[in-house]
Write an enzyme that holds these catalytic residues in place. Structure first.
Site, mmCIF file in Angstrom:
data_model
loop_
_atom_site.group_PDB
_atom_site.id
_atom_site.type_symbol
_atom_site.label_atom_id
_atom_site.label_comp_id
_atom_site.label_asym_id
_atom_site.label_seq_id
_atom_site.Cartn_x
_atom_site.Cartn_y
_atom_site.Cartn_z
ATOM 1 N N SER A 146 -51.095 -12.871 47.106
ATOM 2 C CA SER A 146 -50.804 -12.957 48.277
ATOM 3 C C SER A 146 -48.919 -12.792 48.534
ATOM 4 O O SER A 146 -48.894 -13.048 49.260
ATOM 5 C CB SER A 146 -51.398 -14.037 48.297
ATOM 6 N N GLU A 195 0.936 -1.487 -0.098
ATOM 7 C CA GLU A 195 -0.345 0.075 -0.171
ATOM 8 C C GLU A 195 0.305 0.946 -0.143
ATOM 9 O O GLU A 195 0.348 2.404 -0.330
ATOM 10 C CB GLU A 195 -0.759 0.201 1.502
#
Length: 624
Positions: A388, A96
């Site tokens: 309950s 590159e």
């Protein structure tokens, strides 16, 4: 004409480059008298620090990886410069940017060659971008191919070279380049395509993944393996030509058979992970003061603070954190298996939470039958009437604490009316004077109402304030609350947390899934800092545990019983059987289970099999 304009643009760019370069390096008197290019660029291009999105990680109680969290769809494992193999660096340098360590961000001669090629081919194909230019594009710019973008790219590249060293630029580049399939950086590429860290790859494997970024779509090895392999061989030859590897090493690397082992990303424990993500936000909110600001705010101001909190959490995740949890994989698998196997009918759902009340840690959660990632998580998101199951917390606990009653003390179980409110016992039965033990284990309603009435609503509710039930509202402060009649209700996790009080001699400390959060280097960022609150006296707590033990031995919760040092709990059923509960504890664990339908309708037909009891028993029995 469009192509001609582009080509002319490139030629003009070449004419500008020498002037640009001259301004960068010139030191003549005339140039010094001009406003320097540095000043212009500094004013117009504000380079933020290079901060790459990184993955975050979640671990179970033994430190094993549970989930890898990818932010912004950028799967990235940051690898420091000194941990990146030299072969990887050289592959990109040779392919590159051969003059990377020599230029100041751009390669003039390379651009000349690229322009000549573009003019010859009558298209903009070659850009001769240096590694610095590519990094500028990846961090700050688009990938548009145009004259103006190229010039801007040069300016950014020059600024990058001013601010960072070459090694820092190369490190950032190798951690930002795209490897297709949502993978960014060489570290994640190694993990994704070969399921192992970068340092463990062979030279051939390194070159193989390094072949991808040049054209991620074309060189995607999952779709075009042969193309990737061909480019890999060219890259390896480039290494050999540069003297990085020998001819023998080249032949060996080319000959190596590449076997992909694509990483399988799956959340094994989505129920639990979903909650941890939510709790992480709570932890950040409390640690950084967002919670106090939110309590004082309302309307748009509150919305603004919530957005700030969301942004803060997002930033932390992008920076990369390690979240350590109390997850017990064995118990998690147990509760999920029980939930999936014990709930009949497609529309019947459930939620459950398991807490080690000795350590105050949430060790397992079930978000519902056949729960999948991102589903509605009933363990902590389903607010339902507790029936309950609220009685030990709101009725019996405060009553025993205030009156000094015992399990053998008596109370009136006959009809009760207060103005127009006349609650009934199950099946409209009436009773006379009964012991607290009898009333509790058989879940009589009128004694519970009398207890709340005797203590006083405000006083009784003060006992449950430390639990911070999220959707408790002022209109709940009425007698029906004694039987679980609330406007919104509670979640299975909220009820389970509250019940840990009974496993801690009446003392309550909030339970959490997260044990600590660190940055990726191990520095601790957040930990819970909770204080204990004494809800009930030790004496009262002992009486309550006796009552709950009777429930599983000879009361409504007999199906939950198994042999353990201690077992106790309380069943709960809301009006019209919309909700079925069992919340209880052993000597070590507290667990809550809710069963019902997402759209509240009757599940009375499940009463005889009581799946909430069998889920509770099946999960906790596996721990003994």
């Amino acid at each position: 004409m469009t192509m001609l304009r582009k080509i002319i643009g490139w030629i003009l760019l070449l004419c500008i480059i020498p002037l640009f370069a001259f301004t960068v390096i010139a030191s003549g008197k005339e140039v010094k008298q001009m406003k320097s290019l540095d000043q212009v660029l500094d004013k117009n291009i504000d380079l933020k620090d290079i901060s790459l999105v990184q993955n975050s990680y979640m671990y179970d109680r033994d430190g094993s990886l549970v989930s890898e969290i990818v932010s912004d769809h950028e799967n990235r494992v940051l690898v420091p410069f000194n941990k990146i193999p030299e072969e990887v660096k050289q592959i990109f340098l040779t392919s590159e940017d051969r003059h990377f360590y020599e230029h100041k961000g751009f390669d003039f001669m390379g651009m000349v060659r690229a322009t000549a090629s573009n003019v010859k081919d009558k298209k903009i194909d070659q850009g001769a971008s240096t590694i610095t230019q590519q990094l500028s594009r990846n961090l700050y710019l688009s990938h548009e191919r145009s004259f103006s973008r190229k010039l801007t790219e040069l300016a950014y590249s020059y600024q990058l070279e001013k601010k960072y060293t070459k090694n820092e630029i190369l490190e950032a580049y190798l951690n930002t380049i795209y490897f297709n399939n949502g993978v960014y950086g060489v570290g994640s590429a190694a993990q994704f395509y070969f399921s192992k860290p970068l340092k463990s790859l062979t030279v051939g494997e390194m070159a193989f993944i390094c072949a991808i970024p040049n054209n991620p779509t074309l060189y995607d090895p999952l779709k075009h393996f042969d193309y990737t392999k061909s480019r890999q061989e060219r890259l390896l030859k480039g290494l050999k030509d540069a003297g990085v590897i020998t001819d023998k090493e080249l032949k060996k690397a080319v000959k190596q058979k590449i076997k992909l082992d694509v990483e399988k990303r799956e959340d094994k424990y989505p129920d639990y992970v979903s909650y941890v993500n939510d709790e992480f936000t709570q932890l950040v909110s409390e640690s950084e003061g967002f919670d106090k600001r939110l309590q004082k705010a309302s309307g748009k101001q509150k919305e603004k603070i919530e957005n700030e909190l969301s942004a803060r959490v997002s930033t932390l995740m992008k920076d990369g954190v390690k979240i350590y949890t109390a997850l017990d994989p064995y118990m998690q698998n147990q509760v999920v298996a029980q939930m999936n196997s014990k709930l009949p009918y497609a529309d019947v759902q459930g939620g459950a939470a398991v807490i080690n009340h000795q350590t105050h840690q949430i060790i397992a959660l079930s978000g519902g039958k056949n729960y999948q990632k991102y589903d509605f998580n009933r363990a902590y998101q389903a607010y339902r009437q507790p029936g309950s199951s609220i009685k030990p917390l709101l009725d019996y606990g405060p009553y025993i604490e205030q009156t000094g009653a015992t399990t053998s003390s008596t109370i009136d179980a006959s009809k009760f009316c207060s103005k127009d409110y006349c609650p009934q016992n199950y099946n409209n039965r009436t009773y006379g004077t009964v012991t607290l033990d009898t009333a509790f284990k058989n879940s009589y309603n009128t004694p519970a109402i009398r207890m709340l009435d005797r203590v006083g609503i405000q006083k009784a509710f003060s006992y449950i304030e430390p639990y911070h039930f999220a959707k408790l509202v002022d209109s709940d402060y009425l007698l029906p609350a004694a039987l679980g009649g609330f406007t919104n209700g509670m979640t299975p996790l909220e009820m389970t947390k509250a019940y840990t009080t009974f496993g801690n001699s009446g003392s309550y400390t909030p339970s959490h899934a997260i044990t600590k959060v660190t940055d990726l280097k191990g520095k601790t960022l957040y930990k819970w800092n909770d204080k204990a609150t004494q809800i009930f006296s030790v004496r009262t707590n002992m009486q309550l545990k006796k009552l709950m033990s009777s429930v599983v031995k000879s009361g409504t919760g007999k199906k939950a019983y198994f042999n353990a040092p201690y077992i106790g709990g309380k069943t709960g059923t809301s009006n019209d059987y919309h909700d079925m509960w069992f919340v209880g504890l052993t000597d070590t664990y507290t667990m809550g289970v809710w069963v019902g339908k997402d759209t509240p309708t009757s599940v009375e037909y499940l009463h005889s099999i009581s799946p909430q009891l069998s889920i509770w028993k099946g999960t906790l029995q596996a721990a003994y």
